[in-house]
Motif scaffolding. Structure first.
Motif, PDB file in Angstrom:
ATOM      1  N   TYR A  84       0.832  -1.210   0.000  1.00 19.00           N
ATOM      2  CA  TYR A  84       0.000   0.000   0.000  1.00 19.00           C
ATOM      3  C   TYR A  84       0.865   1.259   0.000  1.00 19.00           C
TER       4      TYR A  84
ATOM      5  N   ALA B  40     -12.551  -2.378   5.422  1.00 19.64           N
ATOM      6  CA  ALA B  40     -11.210  -2.971   5.322  1.00 19.64           C
ATOM      7  C   ALA B  40     -10.695  -3.388   6.695  1.00 19.64           C
TER       8      ALA B  40
ATOM      9  N   LEU C 134      -5.806  -6.808  -2.671  1.00 21.32           N
ATOM     10  CA  LEU C 134      -6.473  -5.521  -2.911  1.00 21.32           C
ATOM     11  C   LEU C 134      -5.446  -4.402  -3.051  1.00 21.32           C
ATOM     12  N   ASN C 135      -4.416  -4.427  -2.213  1.00 21.63           N
ATOM     13  CA  ASN C 135      -3.372  -3.411  -2.304  1.00 21.63           C
ATOM     14  C   ASN C 135      -2.568  -3.534  -3.595  1.00 21.63           C
TER      15      ASN C 135
ATOM     16  N   LEU D 134      -4.664  -1.907  -6.165  1.00 17.64           N
ATOM     17  CA  LEU D 134      -4.608  -0.448  -6.046  1.00 17.64           C
ATOM     18  C   LEU D 134      -3.368   0.113  -6.735  1.00 17.64           C
TER      19      LEU D 134
ATOM     20  N   HIS E 268      -8.902   4.179  -6.585  1.00 10.27           N
ATOM     21  CA  HIS E 268      -9.356   3.439  -5.398  1.00 10.27           C
ATOM     22  C   HIS E 268     -10.715   2.772  -5.604  1.00 10.27           C
TER      23      HIS E 268
ATOM     24  N   ASN F 130     -11.059  -1.087  -5.744  1.00  6.03           N
ATOM     25  CA  ASN F 130     -10.887  -1.638  -4.395  1.00  6.03           C
ATOM     26  C   ASN F 130     -12.165  -1.546  -3.590  1.00  6.03           C
ATOM     27  N   HIS F 131     -12.810  -0.389  -3.677  1.00  5.06           N
ATOM     28  CA  HIS F 131     -14.046  -0.190  -2.918  1.00  5.06           C
ATOM     29  C   HIS F 131     -15.129  -1.162  -3.369  1.00  5.06           C
TER      30      HIS F 131
ATOM     31  N   LEU G 166     -14.240  -4.554  -1.981  1.00  4.84           N
ATOM     32  CA  LEU G 166     -14.482  -4.596  -0.535  1.00  4.84           C
ATOM     33  C   LEU G 166     -15.962  -4.806  -0.247  1.00  4.84           C
TER      34      LEU G 166
END
Length: 478
Positions: free
Chosen positions: A226, A348, A363-364, A367, A399, A402-403, A406
């Motif tokens: 990240y 998260a 996920l990172n 990103l 982002h 990722n959202h 999530l």
């Protein structure tokens, strides 16, 4: 150690952590405004881009070795501390030599952003100092001695401005920041070694080294990935827009970052609540919703205030060198990103609590894969004066995959996420933030807080904070 002294120690540590954050934010904000007025956006942008590169490696080392040592059981062999010290020093020396080489090579090649290359070459030698003090700092943290740690870190910040501002007044330019950075880091490192009386002794054990590195990677691989977002500024914004644009972006980010103190505290308080509610899906989903709501409210109101006031106050504080509208518009886009980040950041945190660490690592990775092309595209598309805004817009959009993932992950492993008033609040606050640029009619978005559902939500937030405090106290007693 029995429960009561441990509880007192934990409470005292929490107070010292809070004071450290408040003191650091206050000093940083006031000192930054004064220093940036003197040196201007170009020098500040070069400094931020270079320290961002160095900061990544400082974070990598800290997240690895320091956290590894903090989590060791009581009575651990001192040799483990010595071993960690030496492998961190080996890592930092190699990286420092590489960074100096990059900086000098850029200067020799006539790189357009020469101030950035100068700062990078001049501060790279700080890395071994920064990682060396991770071991004595870990000793203080293991003892919950955050009081001494707070004094040392706040003194370091004071020195940064006490040295930098007079040198800048004397016309030292970028070298004022370089000298101040060195003085601050050297004093903090020497002080930490002195106050802990830690003196490293040579020790090497290949099997123990491999084990410590493996455990460090397991603990912090997601954070390492990240933190790669730090390279967006030197690799995208700097070459496409120059040091001045980086200065505008960095100042906007610093303004926004200074407003996250309360929301960060709420996020930290929420973790023990999530842990307590594992296995009770509906209650956990409600806690995630309320935590995000509390963070959103605490940050969003402050962000609207500083953007509205900044139009009148910042020109007087920063002088004519700065285009305040670019700074504030970048801050408005950054604040919009921060509000979305808070909505999904609570989810998260819950993923980490239910031990979905591999999912969070990937996920990172996603990103970082999105960040560089998105920021490059929008920085390239936006006209020259507004490139910091384009970069921030690309950062926000990077982002969103990722959202979305999530949301799906929470739905799969916990239950259907609750958004309720959060999205409505975010929309109302977001509209109000852009009032100086779109017209003050945008402030009508704040009327959503007069809705009866908003008042009920505010009462629920108070209940969550009380429960979080109780869970934290119970954890410290145990």
């Amino acid at each position: 150690m029995n429960a009561e002294p441990l509880r007192r120690k934990a409470v005292r540590a929490g107070v010292h952590l809070t004071l450290r954050r408040i003191g650091g934010l206050a000093l940083g904000f006031v000192g930054l405004l004064y220093l940036t007025r003197i040196i201007g956006p170009e020098a500040y942008g070069a400094y931020v881009a270079a320290t961002g590169v160095l900061g990544y490696f400082l974070t990598v080392g800290s997240q690895g070795g320091r956290i590894f040592l903090i989590r060791q059981p009581e009575g651990v062999d001192r040799k483990l501390f010595d071993l960690t010290f030496w492998w961190l020093q080996g890592f930092s020396v190699v990286v420092s030599v590489l960074l100096v080489g990059v900086g000098l090579s850029l200067l020799a090649a006539g790189y357009r952003e020469a101030q950035f290359a100068t700062v990078l070459a001049a501060i790279a030698g700080i890395l071994p100092l920064g990682l060396a003090r991770g071991v004595p700092a870990a000793l203080l943290e293991r003892n919950l001695d955050y009081g001494r740690l707070a004094i040392i870190e706040i003194t370091g910040q004071l020195l940064l401005y006490a040295v930098g501002i007079p040198l800048a007044w004397q016309g030292a330019g970028i070298w004022a920041l370089i000298a101040a950075f060195w003085v601050s880091e050297v004093v903090q490192t020497v002080w930490l070694f002195g106050t802990t009386r830690y003196m490293p002794r040579w020790y090497w054990n290949r099997a123990a080294f491999q084990e410590s590195v493996r455990e460090s990677l397991k603990m912090s691989a997601g954070a390492w990935m990240y933190e790669m977002r730090r390279f967006g500024v030197p690799l995208v914004l700097l070459p496409l827009a120059g040091e001045r644009a980086v200065g505008y972006y960095a100042l906007a980010e610093r303004l926004v970052g200074s407003l996250t103190f309360v929301s960060n505290a709420i996020a930290q308080l929420s973790v023990p609540v999530y842990a307590k509610l594992q296995g009770r899906a509906s209650d956990l989903l409600r806690a995630i919703y309320l935590s995000a709501q509390a963070q959103l409210l605490s940050f969003g109101g402050a962000a609207v205030g500083i953007i509205l006031l900044g139009e009148f106050v910042l020109p007087r504080l920063l002088g004519q060198q700065w285009d305040i509208r670019v700074v504030l518009l970048t801050a408005a886009v950054s604040s919009s990103h921060m509000m979305l980040y808070m909505l999904f950041g609570a989810q998260a945190q819950a993923m980490y609590v239910i031990r979905k660490t591999s999912f969070m690592l990937w996920l990172n990775v996603l990103l970082i894969a999105c960040l560089f092309p998105f920021t490059w595209l929008f920085t390239w598309l936006v006209p020259a004066p507004y490139k910091p805004i384009g970069f921030m817009l690309g950062y926000l959009l990077a982002h969103q995959p990722n959202h979305a993932l999530l949301h799906r992950a929470v739905n799969r492993w916990i239950g259907k996420p609750i958004y309720g008033m959060n999205l409505i609040w975010a929309a109302g606050l977001g509209a109000a933030m852009f009032a100086p640029f779109t017209g003050y009619w945008s402030l009508l978005g704040l009327l959503v807080f007069l809705h009866p559902a908003s008042l009920r939500a505010a009462r629920e937030i108070v209940g969550l904070l009380k429960e979080a405090r109780g869970a934290k106290n119970n954890a410290s007693q145990g």
